[in-house]
Write a protein that holds these residues in place. Sequence first.
Motif, PDB file in Angstrom:
ATOM      1  N   ARG A  29     -46.036  20.664 -19.162  1.00  0.00           N
ATOM      2  CA  ARG A  29     -44.656  20.315 -18.846  1.00  0.00           C
ATOM      3  C   ARG A  29     -43.731  20.808 -19.943  1.00  0.00           C
ATOM      4  N   TYR A  32     -36.815  18.812 -19.442  1.00  0.00           N
ATOM      5  CA  TYR A  32     -35.767  19.076 -18.459  1.00  0.00           C
ATOM      6  C   TYR A  32     -34.444  19.087 -19.203  1.00  0.00           C
ATOM      7  N   VAL A  41     -36.342  20.085  -7.260  1.00  0.00           N
ATOM      8  CA  VAL A  41     -37.168  21.241  -7.598  1.00  0.00           C
ATOM      9  C   VAL A  41     -38.238  21.361  -6.522  1.00  0.00           C
ATOM     10  N   PRO A  69     -36.562  15.817 -11.248  1.00  0.00           N
ATOM     11  CA  PRO A  69     -37.017  15.534 -12.610  1.00  0.00           C
ATOM     12  C   PRO A  69     -36.216  14.425 -13.279  1.00  0.00           C
ATOM     13  N   LEU A  73     -40.136  18.977 -16.596  1.00  0.00           N
ATOM     14  CA  LEU A  73     -40.413  19.927 -15.518  1.00  0.00           C
ATOM     15  C   LEU A  73     -41.872  20.337 -15.634  1.00  0.00           C
TER      16      LEU A  73
END
Length: 154
Positions: A29, A32, A41, A69, A73
Amino acid sequence: MTRTDVSGLTQLGAKTDLPASPDAAVLERVPYGHPGSLANVRFTAPEFTSLCPMTGQPDFAHIVIDYIPRDWLVESKSLKLYLHSFRNHGAFHEDCTLDIAKRLIGLLHPVWLRIGAYWYPRGGIPIDVFWQTGAPPEAAWVPEQGVPPYRGRG
């Protein structure tokens, strides 16, 4: 302009072998850059494959993942490798679908997540699996997934 911090990633920009199984796959990840923004998304995997746990025959699905999110992300290369790791994994359609959703929730802790798995027929019967964490936020734009129901030849 927000720049995504990719300093902790281990797979992006490097040759990465296909994981032996979904459990062995490393999902990564990134932060964000727009917390509080209700951006939807979407990832679409139109050629998802796994194996029937009873016969070992391949199963095919068109999978659509939508999420909003919170702080993270999913890094797309790691998601691609994770999804590809199912190709030699035996599990029922429902298990594959929910395992993907719950793994993403555990990694991302999103505001909202929905998965639609549109499985191609096995034994003449298509099995579609849908799941979401709850209703999406009222102000979020969440378009339809755009995958028509299976109609065969007619």
